[in-house]
Design a protein around this motif. Structure first.
Motif, PDB file in Angstrom:
ATOM      1  N   VAL A 159       0.845  -1.200   0.000  1.00 38.43           N
ATOM      2  CA  VAL A 159       0.000   0.000   0.000  1.00 38.43           C
ATOM      3  C   VAL A 159       0.878   1.247   0.000  1.00 38.43           C
ATOM      4  O   VAL A 159       0.667   2.167  -0.789  1.00 38.43           O
ATOM      5  N   TRP A 160       1.881   1.276   0.873  1.00 41.14           N
ATOM      6  CA  TRP A 160       2.751   2.451   0.968  1.00 41.14           C
ATOM      7  C   TRP A 160       3.520   2.662  -0.338  1.00 41.14           C
ATOM      8  O   TRP A 160       3.690   3.802  -0.796  1.00 41.14           O
ATOM      9  N   ASP A 161       3.988   1.587  -0.951  1.00 42.49           N
ATOM     10  CA  ASP A 161       4.696   1.719  -2.235  1.00 42.49           C
ATOM     11  C   ASP A 161       3.783   2.330  -3.306  1.00 42.49           C
ATOM     12  O   ASP A 161       4.233   3.133  -4.125  1.00 42.49           O
ATOM     13  N   ALA A 162       2.522   1.937  -3.296  1.00 43.35           N
ATOM     14  CA  ALA A 162       1.572   2.439  -4.295  1.00 43.35           C
ATOM     15  C   ALA A 162       1.076   3.845  -3.959  1.00 43.35           C
ATOM     16  O   ALA A 162       0.653   4.587  -4.847  1.00 43.35           O
ATOM     17  N   ARG A 163       1.126   4.210  -2.673  1.00 38.50           N
ATOM     18  CA  ARG A 163       0.600   5.498  -2.210  1.00 38.50           C
ATOM     19  C   ARG A 163       1.637   6.159  -1.290  1.00 38.50           C
ATOM     20  O   ARG A 163       1.435   6.240  -0.084  1.00 38.50           O
ATOM     21  N   PRO A 164       2.761   6.624  -1.834  1.00 38.74           N
ATOM     22  CA  PRO A 164       3.858   7.130  -1.008  1.00 38.74           C
ATOM     23  C   PRO A 164       3.490   8.314  -0.109  1.00 38.74           C
ATOM     24  O   PRO A 164       4.172   8.573   0.880  1.00 38.74           O
ATOM     25  N   SER A 165       2.426   9.020  -0.411  1.00 39.25           N
ATOM     26  CA  SER A 165       2.028  10.142   0.438  1.00 39.25           C
ATOM     27  C   SER A 165       1.051   9.718   1.539  1.00 39.25           C
ATOM     28  O   SER A 165       0.617  10.561   2.334  1.00 39.25           O
ATOM     29  N   ASP A 166       0.739   8.449   1.618  1.00 38.44           N
ATOM     30  CA  ASP A 166      -0.192   7.926   2.626  1.00 38.44           C
ATOM     31  C   ASP A 166       0.547   7.766   3.952  1.00 38.44           C
ATOM     32  O   ASP A 166       1.243   6.780   4.187  1.00 38.44           O
ATOM     33  N   ARG A 167       0.395   8.738   4.820  1.00 40.43           N
ATOM     34  CA  ARG A 167       1.115   8.756   6.105  1.00 40.43           C
ATOM     35  C   ARG A 167       0.738   7.566   6.990  1.00 40.43           C
ATOM     36  O   ARG A 167       1.581   6.990   7.673  1.00 40.43           O
ATOM     37  N   SER A 168      -0.539   7.176   6.958  1.00 39.92           N
ATOM     38  CA  SER A 168      -0.982   6.035   7.777  1.00 39.92           C
ATOM     39  C   SER A 168      -0.321   4.742   7.323  1.00 39.92           C
ATOM     40  O   SER A 168       0.061   3.912   8.155  1.00 39.92           O
ATOM     41  N   ALA A 169      -0.187   4.564   6.018  1.00 38.09           N
ATOM     42  CA  ALA A 169       0.474   3.363   5.499  1.00 38.09           C
ATOM     43  C   ALA A 169       1.934   3.341   5.935  1.00 38.09           C
ATOM     44  O   ALA A 169       2.446   2.300   6.367  1.00 38.09           O
ATOM     45  N   LYS A 170       2.598   4.482   5.858  1.00 37.47           N
ATOM     46  CA  LYS A 170       4.004   4.566   6.280  1.00 37.47           C
ATOM     47  C   LYS A 170       4.145   4.219   7.760  1.00 37.47           C
ATOM     48  O   LYS A 170       4.998   3.424   8.142  1.00 37.47           O
ATOM     49  N   ASP A 171       3.293   4.826   8.587  1.00 40.85           N
ATOM     50  CA  ASP A 171       3.363   4.584  10.032  1.00 40.85           C
ATOM     51  C   ASP A 171       3.087   3.124  10.370  1.00 40.85           C
ATOM     52  O   ASP A 171       3.738   2.539  11.239  1.00 40.85           O
ATOM     53  N   THR A 172       2.130   2.525   9.683  1.00 37.11           N
ATOM     54  CA  THR A 172       1.779   1.130   9.957  1.00 37.11           C
ATOM     55  C   THR A 172       2.881   0.188   9.491  1.00 37.11           C
ATOM     56  O   THR A 172       3.218  -0.775  10.189  1.00 37.11           O
ATOM     57  N   ALA A 173       3.479   0.459   8.343  1.00 34.07           N
ATOM     58  CA  ALA A 173       4.594  -0.360   7.866  1.00 34.07           C
ATOM     59  C   ALA A 173       5.758  -0.280   8.846  1.00 34.07           C
ATOM     60  O   ALA A 173       6.380  -1.307   9.182  1.00 34.07           O
ATOM     61  N   THR A 174       6.033   0.913   9.341  1.00 35.00           N
ATOM     62  CA  THR A 174       7.100   1.102  10.324  1.00 35.00           C
ATOM     63  C   THR A 174       6.788   0.347  11.616  1.00 35.00           C
ATOM     64  O   THR A 174       7.677  -0.270  12.215  1.00 35.00           O
ATOM     65  N   PHE A 175       5.527   0.382  12.036  1.00 32.76           N
ATOM     66  CA  PHE A 175       5.109  -0.342  13.237  1.00 32.76           C
ATOM     67  C   PHE A 175       5.386  -1.839  13.101  1.00 32.76           C
ATOM     68  O   PHE A 175       5.964  -2.460  13.997  1.00 32.76           O
ATOM     69  N   PHE A 176       4.971  -2.444  11.975  1.00 38.14           N
ATOM     70  CA  PHE A 176       5.187  -3.882  11.798  1.00 38.14           C
ATOM     71  C   PHE A 176       6.663  -4.218  11.661  1.00 38.14           C
ATOM     72  O   PHE A 176       7.129  -5.242  12.176  1.00 38.14           O
ATOM     73  N   GLU A 177       7.426  -3.361  11.004  1.00 38.88           N
ATOM     74  CA  GLU A 177       8.868  -3.603  10.886  1.00 38.88           C
ATOM     75  C   GLU A 177       9.527  -3.570  12.266  1.00 38.88           C
ATOM     76  O   GLU A 177      10.363  -4.421  12.588  1.00 38.88           O
ATOM     77  N   GLN A 178       9.118  -2.623  13.090  1.00 36.71           N
ATOM     78  CA  GLN A 178       9.662  -2.525  14.448  1.00 36.71           C
ATOM     79  C   GLN A 178       9.271  -3.753  15.276  1.00 36.71           C
ATOM     80  O   GLN A 178      10.083  -4.299  16.016  1.00 36.71           O
ATOM     81  N   MET A 179       8.029  -4.192  15.133  1.00 36.01           N
ATOM     82  CA  MET A 179       7.563  -5.387  15.848  1.00 36.01           C
ATOM     83  C   MET A 179       8.391  -6.604  15.440  1.00 36.01           C
ATOM     84  O   MET A 179       8.790  -7.410  16.288  1.00 36.01           O
ATOM     85  N   LEU A 180       8.655  -6.737  14.161  1.00 34.30           N
ATOM     86  CA  LEU A 180       9.454  -7.867  13.683  1.00 34.30           C
ATOM     87  C   LEU A 180      10.870  -7.820  14.250  1.00 34.30           C
ATOM     88  O   LEU A 180      11.419  -8.858  14.619  1.00 34.30           O
ATOM     89  N   LYS A 181      11.442  -6.626  14.340  1.00 33.34           N
ATOM     90  CA  LYS A 181      12.786  -6.490  14.909  1.00 33.34           C
ATOM     91  C   LYS A 181      12.796  -6.837  16.393  1.00 33.34           C
ATOM     92  O   LYS A 181      13.647  -7.594  16.857  1.00 33.34           O
ATOM     93  N   GLU A 182      11.856  -6.269  17.132  1.00 31.77           N
ATOM     94  CA  GLU A 182      11.856  -6.431  18.585  1.00 31.77           C
ATOM     95  C   GLU A 182      11.372  -7.808  19.042  1.00 31.77           C
ATOM     96  O   GLU A 182      11.958  -8.402  19.944  1.00 31.77           O
TER      97      GLU A 182
END
Length: 91
Positions: free
Chosen positions: A16-39
């Motif tokens: 979603v974020w790749d298709a909609r780079p200005s979508d702030r919610s998509a960016k924040d959610t992708a970052t959230f899941f990436e952080q969860m995977l790391k931690e």
């Protein structure tokens, strides 16, 4: 959350974020899941590519020093994006 579920959720919102780079919610959610995977799962170097011949997405990452790979059907991975695009209030 199981690692496979977290990776799939990250993949869907990353698409979603790749298709909609200005979508702030998509960016924040992708970052959230990436952080969860790391931690929670010690996942590093998370990347996704589309395998057009196999009609799937391939997610590669490192976990505990070992390279891992998971594959997800293209149709399933892109479902969230398709749902968003079909909803007039989001476009």
């Amino acid at each position: 959350m199981q690692i496979k579920d977290a990776i799939f959720n990250w993949l869907q919102i990353q698409i979603v974020w790749d298709a909609r780079p200005s979508d702030r919610s998509a960016k924040d959610t992708a970052t959230f899941f990436e952080q969860m995977l790391k931690e929670d799962h010690q996942v590093l170097n998370l990347t996704s590519t589309q395998d057009k011949e196999a009609a799937c997405y391939v997610v590669e990452y490192e976990q505990n020093g070992e390279k891992q790979k998971q594959m997800f059907p293209k149709e399933l991975a892109e479902k969230l994006l398709q749902d968003i695009l079909q909803e007039p209030k989001y476009n």
